[in-house]
Design a protein around this motif. Structure first.
Motif, PDB file in Angstrom:
ATOM      1  N   ARG A  70       0.829  -1.205   0.000  1.00  0.00           N
ATOM      2  CA  ARG A  70       0.000   0.000   0.000  1.00  0.00           C
ATOM      3  C   ARG A  70       0.867   1.260   0.000  1.00  0.00           C
ATOM      4  NH1 ARG A  70      -3.205  -3.951  -0.016  1.00  0.00           N
ATOM      5  NH2 ARG A  70      -5.283  -3.918   0.902  1.00  0.00           N
ATOM      6  N   ARG A  71       0.344   2.310  -0.619  1.00  0.00           N
ATOM      7  CA  ARG A  71       0.983   3.626  -0.578  1.00  0.00           C
ATOM      8  C   ARG A  71       0.458   4.357   0.657  1.00  0.00           C
ATOM      9  NH1 ARG A  71      -1.489   5.653  -5.889  1.00  0.00           N
ATOM     10  NH2 ARG A  71      -3.142   4.390  -4.951  1.00  0.00           N
ATOM     11  N   VAL A  72       1.360   4.726   1.563  1.00  0.00           N
ATOM     12  CA  VAL A  72       0.963   5.257   2.866  1.00  0.00           C
ATOM     13  C   VAL A  72       1.637   6.599   3.109  1.00  0.00           C
ATOM     14  CG1 VAL A  72       0.907   4.835   5.353  1.00  0.00           C
ATOM     15  CG2 VAL A  72       0.702   2.906   3.759  1.00  0.00           C
ATOM     16  N   LEU A  73       0.881   7.545   3.654  1.00  0.00           N
ATOM     17  CA  LEU A  73       1.410   8.844   4.073  1.00  0.00           C
ATOM     18  C   LEU A  73       1.278   8.972   5.577  1.00  0.00           C
ATOM     19  CD1 LEU A  73       2.401  11.777   3.545  1.00  0.00           C
ATOM     20  CD2 LEU A  73      -0.026  12.410   3.280  1.00  0.00           C
ATOM     21  N   GLU A  74       2.419   9.257   6.253  1.00  0.00           N
ATOM     22  CA  GLU A  74       2.353   9.631   7.669  1.00  0.00           C
ATOM     23  C   GLU A  74       2.352  11.141   7.755  1.00  0.00           C
ATOM     24  OE1 GLU A  74       4.245   9.055  12.120  1.00  0.00           O
ATOM     25  OE2 GLU A  74       5.437   8.352  10.410  1.00  0.00           O
ATOM     26  N   LEU A  75       1.286  11.682   8.300  1.00  0.00           N
ATOM     27  CA  LEU A  75       1.084  13.125   8.410  1.00  0.00           C
ATOM     28  C   LEU A  75       1.540  13.584   9.792  1.00  0.00           C
ATOM     29  CD1 LEU A  75      -0.281  15.491   6.815  1.00  0.00           C
ATOM     30  CD2 LEU A  75      -2.385  14.892   8.037  1.00  0.00           C
ATOM     31  N   GLY A  76       2.406  14.614   9.839  1.00  0.00           N
ATOM     32  CA  GLY A  76       2.934  15.033  11.138  1.00  0.00           C
ATOM     33  C   GLY A  76       3.759  13.922  11.744  1.00  0.00           C
ATOM     34  N   CYS A  77       4.794  13.499  11.021  1.00  0.00           N
ATOM     35  CA  CYS A  77       5.510  12.257  11.346  1.00  0.00           C
ATOM     36  C   CYS A  77       6.486  12.386  12.501  1.00  0.00           C
ATOM     37  CB  CYS A  77       6.259  11.763  10.104  1.00  0.00           C
ATOM     38  SG  CYS A  77       7.618  12.848   9.572  1.00  0.00           S
ATOM     39  N   GLY A  78       6.875  13.605  12.896  1.00  0.00           N
ATOM     40  CA  GLY A  78       7.905  13.719  13.918  1.00  0.00           C
ATOM     41  C   GLY A  78       9.188  13.061  13.463  1.00  0.00           C
ATOM     42  N   ALA A  79       9.717  12.158  14.258  1.00  0.00           N
ATOM     43  CA  ALA A  79      10.954  11.457  13.905  1.00  0.00           C
ATOM     44  C   ALA A  79      10.708  10.244  13.015  1.00  0.00           C
ATOM     45  CB  ALA A  79      11.695  11.033  15.169  1.00  0.00           C
ATOM     46  N   ALA A  80       9.454  10.025  12.613  1.00  0.00           N
ATOM     47  CA  ALA A  80       9.076   9.038  11.589  1.00  0.00           C
ATOM     48  C   ALA A  80       9.306   7.584  11.979  1.00  0.00           C
ATOM     49  CB  ALA A  80       9.779   9.350  10.264  1.00  0.00           C
ATOM     50  N   ALA A  81       9.288   7.284  13.273  1.00  0.00           N
ATOM     51  CA  ALA A  81       9.423   5.888  13.689  1.00  0.00           C
ATOM     52  C   ALA A  81       8.292   5.034  13.121  1.00  0.00           C
ATOM     53  CB  ALA A  81       9.436   5.790  15.212  1.00  0.00           C
ATOM     54  N   ALA A  82       7.079   5.594  13.074  1.00  0.00           N
ATOM     55  CA  ALA A  82       5.931   4.845  12.575  1.00  0.00           C
ATOM     56  C   ALA A  82       6.074   4.555  11.084  1.00  0.00           C
ATOM     57  CB  ALA A  82       4.645   5.622  12.843  1.00  0.00           C
ATOM     58  N   ALA A  83       6.520   5.555  10.332  1.00  0.00           N
ATOM     59  CA  ALA A  83       6.711   5.345   8.894  1.00  0.00           C
ATOM     60  C   ALA A  83       7.756   4.268   8.635  1.00  0.00           C
ATOM     61  CB  ALA A  83       7.131   6.660   8.235  1.00  0.00           C
ATOM     62  N   ARG A  84       8.819   4.275   9.421  1.00  0.00           N
ATOM     63  CA  ARG A  84       9.850   3.248   9.234  1.00  0.00           C
ATOM     64  C   ARG A  84       9.308   1.864   9.569  1.00  0.00           C
ATOM     65  NH1 ARG A  84      12.831   7.545  11.268  1.00  0.00           N
ATOM     66  NH2 ARG A  84      12.743   6.738  13.396  1.00  0.00           N
ATOM     67  N   TRP A  85       8.499   1.765  10.604  1.00  0.00           N
ATOM     68  CA  TRP A  85       7.921   0.457  10.939  1.00  0.00           C
ATOM     69  C   TRP A  85       7.042  -0.047   9.797  1.00  0.00           C
ATOM     70  CZ3 TRP A  85       2.891  -1.370  11.610  1.00  0.00           C
ATOM     71  CH2 TRP A  85       2.809  -2.670  12.127  1.00  0.00           C
ATOM     72  N   LEU A  86       6.251   0.835   9.224  1.00  0.00           N
ATOM     73  CA  LEU A  86       5.395   0.432   8.122  1.00  0.00           C
ATOM     74  C   LEU A  86       6.218  -0.003   6.915  1.00  0.00           C
ATOM     75  CD1 LEU A  86       2.602   3.099   8.464  1.00  0.00           C
ATOM     76  CD2 LEU A  86       2.298   0.633   8.644  1.00  0.00           C
ATOM     77  N   ALA A  87       7.358   0.638   6.703  1.00  0.00           N
ATOM     78  CA  ALA A  87       8.236   0.221   5.612  1.00  0.00           C
ATOM     79  C   ALA A  87       8.713  -1.211   5.823  1.00  0.00           C
ATOM     80  CB  ALA A  87       9.417   1.171   5.488  1.00  0.00           C
ATOM     81  N   THR A  88       8.976  -1.582   7.071  1.00  0.00           N
ATOM     82  CA  THR A  88       9.403  -2.961   7.347  1.00  0.00           C
ATOM     83  C   THR A  88       8.270  -3.953   7.154  1.00  0.00           C
ATOM     84  OG1 THR A  88       8.895  -2.958   9.731  1.00  0.00           O
ATOM     85  CG2 THR A  88      11.067  -2.109   9.056  1.00  0.00           C
ATOM     86  N   GLN A  89       7.028  -3.452   7.105  1.00  0.00           N
ATOM     87  CA  GLN A  89       5.864  -4.320   6.882  1.00  0.00           C
ATOM     88  C   GLN A  89       5.474  -4.385   5.405  1.00  0.00           C
ATOM     89  OE1 GLN A  89       4.774  -5.985   9.778  1.00  0.00           O
ATOM     90  NE2 GLN A  89       6.648  -4.923  10.393  1.00  0.00           N
ATOM     91  N   GLY A  90       6.311  -3.780   4.555  1.00  0.00           N
ATOM     92  CA  GLY A  90       6.074  -3.868   3.124  1.00  0.00           C
ATOM     93  C   GLY A  90       5.300  -2.720   2.508  1.00  0.00           C
ATOM     94  N   ALA A  91       5.034  -1.663   3.281  1.00  0.00           N
ATOM     95  CA  ALA A  91       4.318  -0.511   2.735  1.00  0.00           C
ATOM     96  C   ALA A  91       5.278   0.425   1.998  1.00  0.00           C
ATOM     97  CB  ALA A  91       3.620   0.257   3.864  1.00  0.00           C
ATOM     98  N   GLU A  92       4.743   1.189   1.057  1.00  0.00           N
ATOM     99  CA  GLU A  92       5.476   2.257   0.383  1.00  0.00           C
ATOM    100  C   GLU A  92       5.110   3.558   1.085  1.00  0.00           C
ATOM    101  OE1 GLU A  92       4.613   2.203  -3.776  1.00  0.00           O
ATOM    102  OE2 GLU A  92       4.707   0.016  -3.890  1.00  0.00           O
ATOM    103  N   VAL A  93       6.003   4.065   1.934  1.00  0.00           N
ATOM    104  CA  VAL A  93       5.646   5.115   2.882  1.00  0.00           C
ATOM    105  C   VAL A  93       6.348   6.427   2.561  1.00  0.00           C
ATOM    106  CG1 VAL A  93       5.340   5.630   5.337  1.00  0.00           C
ATOM    107  CG2 VAL A  93       5.615   3.258   4.598  1.00  0.00           C
ATOM    108  N   VAL A  94       5.617   7.522   2.741  1.00  0.00           N
ATOM    109  CA  VAL A  94       6.170   8.873   2.733  1.00  0.00           C
ATOM    110  C   VAL A  94       5.874   9.487   4.092  1.00  0.00           C
ATOM    111  CG1 VAL A  94       6.047  11.172   1.711  1.00  0.00           C
ATOM    112  CG2 VAL A  94       5.859   9.148   0.250  1.00  0.00           C
ATOM    113  N   ALA A  95       6.872  10.129   4.701  1.00  0.00           N
ATOM    114  CA  ALA A  95       6.708  10.759   6.011  1.00  0.00           C
ATOM    115  C   ALA A  95       6.789  12.274   5.853  1.00  0.00           C
ATOM    116  CB  ALA A  95       7.786  10.267   6.972  1.00  0.00           C
ATOM    117  N   LEU A  96       5.780  12.981   6.369  1.00  0.00           N
ATOM    118  CA  LEU A  96       5.682  14.433   6.182  1.00  0.00           C
ATOM    119  C   LEU A  96       5.561  15.132   7.520  1.00  0.00           C
ATOM    120  CD1 LEU A  96       3.513  16.312   3.605  1.00  0.00           C
ATOM    121  CD2 LEU A  96       3.170  16.798   6.038  1.00  0.00           C
TER     122      LEU A  96
END
Length: 272
Positions: A70-96
């Motif tokens: 899935r293509r995923v956007l983390e909005l208000g990502c801070g240090a983007a720990a959540a976006a990185r975790w989703l990347a390890t789960q196979g998501a295509e993530v952008v952190a903003l």
């Protein structure tokens, strides 16, 4: 997930323009990024999605549904720990995020843990993506509490989601605004009207806002979502777990066992 500790004599509840709120919060998070990460980084982790101070993790809750591919956007990502975790789960993530200071920590953490996602500095009210760019948008206490026109932010999220996409966000539970921002006994007495929608403002000696956080009732949030075109699928109020003795700003075991501190909205954009 701010848990802001107000400075004595520098706090007000008053209207603030969207531009003033944006300036204040961008400067605040740029300056506070180091302290925030030093205080909360270990709890949030480098590669994890923690929804709230109660410790609810996406790995256990599954609020985002299937994310692989899935293509995923983390909005208000801070240090983007959540976006990185989703990347390890196979998501295509952008952190903003709006804050360069927080994105600096996101870049540093990516270097240390070896999980990298694209980082974008932008405003939640003007997302730099085409319509239907993402399958999922989410935030854990990012962006939504800090914009004056949160209804417009909901509409922007709706625009960048594909039909059938999912929008999930956590915020301070609206009923917490009735109480003082205090984790102890003083935080158990109702002192504010739930219906007072003036933002919490920290300001300098000249009265210039330095931090602004917005209050909306549960009904306000639902009307914003419905008005933007979303369907509300669930509203979670995580309970304080046994054995969790941490304090995060106004969140504490004392208060958490009596009334909710977090509200998590799970919504979808209609497929048709």
């Amino acid at each position: 997930m701010s848990g802001v500790e107000p400075e004595s004599g520098a706090v007000a509840r008053r209207p603030v323009s969207d531009a003033a709120a944006r300036r204040a919060n961008r400067a605040w998070w740029d300056l506070d990024a180091d302290d925030y990460q030093a205080e909360h980084g270990a709890f949030l982790g480098d590669v994890d999605l923690v929804w709230c101070p109660e410790g609810l993790r996406e790995a256990d809750a599954g609020l985002l549904g299937e994310v692989r591919g899935r293509r995923v956007l983390e909005l208000g990502c801070g240090a983007a720990a959540a976006a990185r975790w989703l990347a390890t789960q196979g998501a295509e993530v952008v952190a903003l995020d709006l804050s360069a200071g927080m994105l600096r920590h996101a870049a540093s953490a990516a270097g240390s843990c070896g999980v990298r996602v694209p980082l974008v500095q932008a405003d939640a009210l003007a997302l730099p993506f085409p319509a239907g760019a993402f399958d999922t948008v989410f935030t854990a206490f990012g962006a939504i509490p800090f914009v004056a026109d949160s209804a417009a932010a909901m509409s922007e999220v709706h625009r960048v989601l594909r039909p059938g996409g999912r929008w999930v966000f956590s915020v301070t539970h609206p009923m917490r605004w009735v109480f003082l921002d205090d984790p102890g006994e003083a935080g158990l007495t109702a002192v504010h009207s739930y219906f007072d929608r003036r933002p919490y403002v920290e300001q300098d000696a000249r009265g210039v806002p330095t931090y602004v956080e917005q209050h909306r009732t549960l009904g306000d949030r639902i009307r914003e979502l419905v008005g933007a075109g979303f369907v509300l699928r669930d509203l979670l109020e995580p309970e304080w777990p046994d054995g969790h003795d941490g304090i995060w700003g106004q969140w504490s075991p004392l208060r958490g066992r009596l009334f909710p501190g977090t509200a998590i909205f799970v919504t979808t954009k209609p497929a048709g």
